[in-house]
Design an enzyme around this catalytic site. Structure first.
Site, PDB file in Angstrom:
ATOM      1  N   ASP A  11      -8.820  49.714  54.442  1.00  0.00           N
ATOM      2  CA  ASP A  11      -8.009  48.812  53.627  1.00  0.00           C
ATOM      3  C   ASP A  11      -6.662  49.495  53.424  1.00  0.00           C
ATOM      4  OD1 ASP A  11      -7.327  46.635  51.857  1.00  0.00           O
ATOM      5  OD2 ASP A  11      -7.634  48.010  50.187  1.00  0.00           O
ATOM      6  N   CYS A  74      -9.240  44.565  54.281  1.00  0.00           N
ATOM      7  CA  CYS A  74      -7.971  44.056  53.765  1.00  0.00           C
ATOM      8  C   CYS A  74      -7.755  42.601  54.203  1.00  0.00           C
ATOM      9  CB  CYS A  74      -6.839  44.934  54.294  1.00  0.00           C
ATOM     10  SG  CYS A  74      -5.230  44.460  53.705  1.00  0.00           S
ATOM     11  N   GLU A 153      -4.805  47.534  39.566  1.00  0.00           N
ATOM     12  CA  GLU A 153      -4.674  48.984  39.782  1.00  0.00           C
ATOM     13  C   GLU A 153      -4.373  49.708  38.479  1.00  0.00           C
ATOM     14  OE1 GLU A 153      -2.907  50.438  43.271  1.00  0.00           O
ATOM     15  OE2 GLU A 153      -4.239  49.175  44.452  1.00  0.00           O
ATOM     16  N   CYS A 185      -8.091  38.268  48.382  1.00  0.00           N
ATOM     17  CA  CYS A 185      -7.464  39.587  48.304  1.00  0.00           C
ATOM     18  C   CYS A 185      -8.500  40.547  47.727  1.00  0.00           C
ATOM     19  CB  CYS A 185      -6.224  39.528  47.409  1.00  0.00           C
ATOM     20  SG  CYS A 185      -5.498  41.156  47.100  1.00  0.00           S
TER      21      CYS A 185
HETATM   22  N1  DGL Z   1      -5.692  44.927  50.378  1.00  0.00           N
HETATM   23  C1  DGL Z   1      -4.682  43.898  50.248  1.00  0.00           C
HETATM   24  C2  DGL Z   1      -5.296  42.538  50.581  1.00  0.00           C
HETATM   25  O1  DGL Z   1      -6.493  42.343  50.483  1.00  0.00           O
HETATM   26  C3  DGL Z   1      -4.060  43.900  48.863  1.00  0.00           C
HETATM   27  C4  DGL Z   1      -3.171  45.081  48.578  1.00  0.00           C
HETATM   28  C5  DGL Z   1      -1.969  45.156  49.497  1.00  0.00           C
HETATM   29  O2  DGL Z   1      -1.052  44.320  49.394  1.00  0.00           O
HETATM   30  O3  DGL Z   1      -1.947  46.052  50.338  1.00  0.00           O
HETATM   31  O4  DGL Z   1      -4.596  41.649  50.943  1.00  0.00           O
END
Ligand code: DGL
Length: 276
Positions: A11, A74, A153, A185
């Protein structure tokens, strides 16, 4: 033996731990190697080309660990770079988008689905395309919620301020008569309660992490790659920067499964030419 090799997961940072958590729930015997690209997070505001290049570099690192399958935790990479990864590597690749889209199609009753995600995920329209390939009659509305990632976060997942930010982003979805919302997300499952409160119980929330773990389980069983015995499953966590921060925030996602976190460098590529 291939069966006994680990599953590789990456990720952009800490968020993919929501997917790790569900994989451990469903596949407790599997060894896992996780890479969080914390040096280059967030991906959600970058171009498709840059995100795809990062994804290829992360994948090369995990391949060097002899993984038997790759999970792209991700949503942003799953939305813009998955085809490119699949073209380049031979082991099975699972993203979070297709499982989430399939679950939305299964769940909706009135045929109106909402998807929330990063700016890159929503502007790619990948969820919309995938859902409508499966069921063209479904109407799909997308909404980027860029403040959700930093909120999570920071550990802010409940309370008055969180609720009013969530309500603001959900305003449009409430008007559009959706009955299903895809949490597109990695971070959003942690805001589940606030999102549900905002939309009401009538709207079903789809957690892509849960759906992805179940797709992975089916795939490993079908391909004869599922591990049968493992007394002490290994879970290794690597990051490209700031391991202590990852550990601190990551524990909010998966608790003390997260022990050691090691900082590594991924092999860098100058550029990546994408087929358009
Ligand atoms: N891991 C990203 C997603 O699932 C969220 C965090 C980012 O923008 O890198 O889209």
């Amino acid at each position: 033996m291939k069966k006994d090799s680990p599953i590789g997961i990456f990720d952009s940072g800490v968020g993919g731990l929501t997917v790790v958590k569900e994989i451990i729930n469903l596949l407790p015997r599997e060894d896992i190697i996780y890479l969080g690209d914390t040096a280059r997070v967030p991906y959600g505001i970058r171009s498709a080309e840059t995100v795809t290049r990062y994804a290829i570099e992360n994948t090369e690192f995990l391949l060097s660990k002899n993984i038997k399958a790759l999970v792209v935790a991700c949503n942003t990479v799953s939305a813009v770079g998955l085809d490119e990864l699949r073209k380049r590597i031979e082991i099975p690749v699972i993203g979070v988008l297709e499982p989430g889209a399939r679950a939305a199609v299964r769940t909706t009753r009135n045929g109106v689905v909402g998807v929330i995600g990063t700016e890159a995920t929503i502007s790619s329209s990948s969820y919309k395309r995938t859902i409508q390939e499966l069921a063209p009659q479904i109407t799909v509305y997308g909404k980027a919620c860029p403040l959700f990632v930093p909120l999570v976060e920071e550990g802010w997942t409940e309370g008055e301020i969180v609720q009013s930010i969530v309500d603001k982003y959900m305003e449009e979805m409430r008007r559009l008569n959706i009955d299903t919302l895809v949490l597109g997300c990695t971070h959003y499952p942690l805001l589940r309660k606030a999102i549900q409160r905002s939309l009401g119980e009538r709207v079903s929330l789809i957690d892509s992490a849960v759906e992805t773990a179940s797709t992975l389980r089916t795939l490993l069983l079908e391909e004869g790659l599922a591990r049968e015995y493992n007394i002490l499953p290994g879970r290794l966590f690597y990051v490209t920067d700031a391991p202590e921060r990852f550990k601190r925030i990551g524990r909010k996602f998966i608790g003390d499964i997260l022990k050691e976190v090691e900082k590594v460098s991924v092999p860098l590529k100058d550029s990546v030419v994408l087929d358009t």
